[in-house]
Design a protein around this motif. Structure first.
Motif, PDB file in Angstrom:
ATOM      1  N   HIS A   1      60.226 -21.304  12.814  1.00  0.00           N
ATOM      2  CA  HIS A   1      61.335 -21.504  11.950  1.00  0.00           C
ATOM      3  C   HIS A   1      60.905 -21.302  10.327  1.00  0.00           C
ATOM      4  O   HIS A   1      61.607 -21.340   9.788  1.00  0.00           O
ATOM      5  N   GLY A   2      59.476 -20.778  10.513  1.00  0.00           N
ATOM      6  CA  GLY A   2      59.063 -20.570   8.990  1.00  0.00           C
ATOM      7  C   GLY A   2      57.685 -20.028   8.859  1.00  0.00           C
ATOM      8  O   GLY A   2      56.892 -20.067   9.965  1.00  0.00           O
TER       9      GLY A   2
ATOM     10  N   ILE B   1      59.474 -17.633  22.119  1.00  0.00           N
ATOM     11  CA  ILE B   1      58.961 -18.753  21.009  1.00  0.00           C
ATOM     12  C   ILE B   1      59.469 -18.144  19.758  1.00  0.00           C
ATOM     13  O   ILE B   1      59.243 -19.025  18.349  1.00  0.00           O
ATOM     14  N   ILE B   2      59.873 -16.853  19.325  1.00  0.00           N
ATOM     15  CA  ILE B   2      60.253 -16.585  18.016  1.00  0.00           C
ATOM     16  C   ILE B   2      61.165 -15.409  18.546  1.00  0.00           C
ATOM     17  O   ILE B   2      61.251 -14.566  19.115  1.00  0.00           O
ATOM     18  N   SER B   3      62.277 -15.470  17.412  1.00  0.00           N
ATOM     19  CA  SER B   3      63.415 -14.537  17.552  1.00  0.00           C
ATOM     20  C   SER B   3      62.963 -13.071  16.952  1.00  0.00           C
ATOM     21  O   SER B   3      61.915 -13.063  16.030  1.00  0.00           O
ATOM     22  N   ASP B   4      63.619 -11.952  17.350  1.00  0.00           N
ATOM     23  CA  ASP B   4      63.348 -10.695  16.887  1.00  0.00           C
ATOM     24  C   ASP B   4      63.198 -10.490  15.372  1.00  0.00           C
ATOM     25  O   ASP B   4      62.502 -10.079  14.527  1.00  0.00           O
TER      26      ASP B   4
ATOM     27  N   ASN C   1      59.778 -21.491  26.909  1.00  0.00           N
ATOM     28  CA  ASN C   1      58.991 -22.074  25.776  1.00  0.00           C
ATOM     29  C   ASN C   1      58.109 -23.396  26.162  1.00  0.00           C
ATOM     30  O   ASN C   1      57.085 -23.316  25.651  1.00  0.00           O
ATOM     31  N   ARG C   2      58.949 -23.960  26.886  1.00  0.00           N
ATOM     32  CA  ARG C   2      58.231 -25.371  26.961  1.00  0.00           C
ATOM     33  C   ARG C   2      56.942 -25.264  27.928  1.00  0.00           C
ATOM     34  O   ARG C   2      55.839 -25.885  27.874  1.00  0.00           O
ATOM     35  N   ALA C   3      57.057 -24.304  28.746  1.00  0.00           N
ATOM     36  CA  ALA C   3      55.953 -23.798  29.700  1.00  0.00           C
ATOM     37  C   ALA C   3      54.755 -23.519  28.869  1.00  0.00           C
ATOM     38  O   ALA C   3      53.579 -23.734  28.829  1.00  0.00           O
ATOM     39  N   LEU C   4      55.009 -22.309  27.986  1.00  0.00           N
ATOM     40  CA  LEU C   4      53.921 -21.796  27.271  1.00  0.00           C
ATOM     41  C   LEU C   4      53.363 -22.915  26.341  1.00  0.00           C
ATOM     42  O   LEU C   4      52.146 -23.001  26.205  1.00  0.00           O
TER      43      LEU C   4
END
Length: 355
Positions: free
Chosen positions: A308-309, A281-284, A10-13
């Motif tokens: 988150h939204g 970066i995003i859950s399923d 995530n942090r790399a992206l």
């Protein structure tokens, strides 16, 4: 082979996408880093650059479009993208098989059955004549030359099979949503970039990543063979599931504990579409909310680097819809970021909406 956690990925992206910290780079340099920005609705890339570039203003992109240094056209996955003109001329020929594959689907066969593809493209280019022309006029003239056929389908096929770019007004800042009046111009392209170069550019913006990730982003297939030829220049990792990831040998991997600021992402943002496995970066579960079908990708917001939204802008009101309760500090930071976006996006107020 190092195993990288989802947080490390995530942090790399975020860092490579200029979402871990805004950059002072020019809009053209940022577009070049990202390779291209998805642009089905013209206003969204402006918001995407605002979230990535410190003190970004509309003119920063509008001027690039007016000067022809950035163009809007079908590119990755046969969808509309903004790209630096030089990149477009080199990557479009490499990606042309993907666009040809789209143009060969049943949707287009409804209009082109029995037509010679080469003759259709030649007719479209002859009608365009190297000048800007309203898409509806191209459709009308193609229909006149092929009675009984849907000129809109024929014009759309020409756009897929030939390098056709949209006029700056179509790609510029304006009313929200898609544009009903679109003018197009056929342009020349250069020698195609190599698949190896495309992989390097992808990794610089989205790595570390798997071969399937590169294929999902580009639409190209059989890239495993290409990556194998690059074995000597790439660093290899594993993801939490044991799958192999590749990366540029000199690419920086930030500390996974690096704080990630709240960010508002536009609809169709690159960072949500750059991988086959997007769980970094995003859950399923949230992916189904942001990408509910019909090729729709809703605007989203990031808290601690993850979706988150969603958010929307209507009637001057920027509405934030968290998918779960937010800590007070995160909620305050999100509201502050939304307030900062208001004057840029043409909004007047911020409102939190319960799901």
């Amino acid at each position: 082979m190092t195993t990288l956690s989802l947080r490390a990925l995530n942090r790399a992206l975020l860092q490579r996408q200029f979402l871990l910290a805004r950059t002072d780079e020019t809009p053209q340099a940022v577009l070049a880093r990202l390779v291209a920005m998805q642009a089905q609705e013209p206003n969204w890339p402006f918001v995407g650059l605002w979230s990535r570039i410190r003190d970004f203003e509309h003119a920063g992109l509008t001027n690039l479009l007016a000067d022809g240094r950035v163009v809007r056209s079908g590119l990755l996955r046969s969808t509309q993208h903004l790209a630096v003109a030089g990149d477009f001329r080199r990557f479009r020929p490499l990606l042309q098989p993907v666009l040809d594959r789209t143009a060969s689907t049943a949707h287009f066969r409804r209009g082109n059955a029995g037509l010679d593809t080469g003759e259709l493209v030649a007719a479209g280019l002859r009608i365009l004549g190297g000048h800007a022309m309203p898409r509806r006029e191209l459709a009308r003239r193609l229909a006149a030359e092929h009675p009984g056929r849907d000129g809109r389908l024929l014009a759309a096929e020409v756009e897929l099979r030939a390098a056709v770019v949209h006029d700056p007004a179509t790609a510029g800042w304006g009313a929200w949503g898609t544009r009903s009046a679109v003018s197009v111009t056929a342009v020349g392209v250069g020698a195609p970039a190599s698949a190896q170069e495309l992989v390097r550019r992808y990794l610089a913006a989205f790595g570390p990543a798997s071969v399937k990730d590169v294929q999902a982003w580009s639409g190209l297939t059989r890239l495993g063979e290409i990556v194998e030829t690059m074995r000597g220049e790439l660093r290899r990792h594993r993801d939490p599931h044991g799958r192999e990831l590749v990366d540029l040998a000199g690419a920086e991997l930030p500390d996974p504990d690096t704080p990630a600021p709240v960010r508002l992402l536009p609809g169709f943002d690159n960072v949500l579409l750059g991988h086959a496995d997007r769980t970094r970066i995003i859950s399923d579960e949230d992916r189904k909310r942001i990408m509910p079908g019909r090729a729709l990708v809703r605007p989203a917001f990031l808290v601690d680097g993850r979706v988150h939204g969603s958010w929307s802008l209507s009637g001057g009101e920027l509405r934030l819809t968290p998918f779960r309760p937010l800590p007070a500090a995160a909620r305050a930071a999100l509201e502050e970021e939304a307030q900062r976006l208001l004057p840029f996006a043409g909004g007047e107020s911020v409102f939190f909406e319960s799901r």
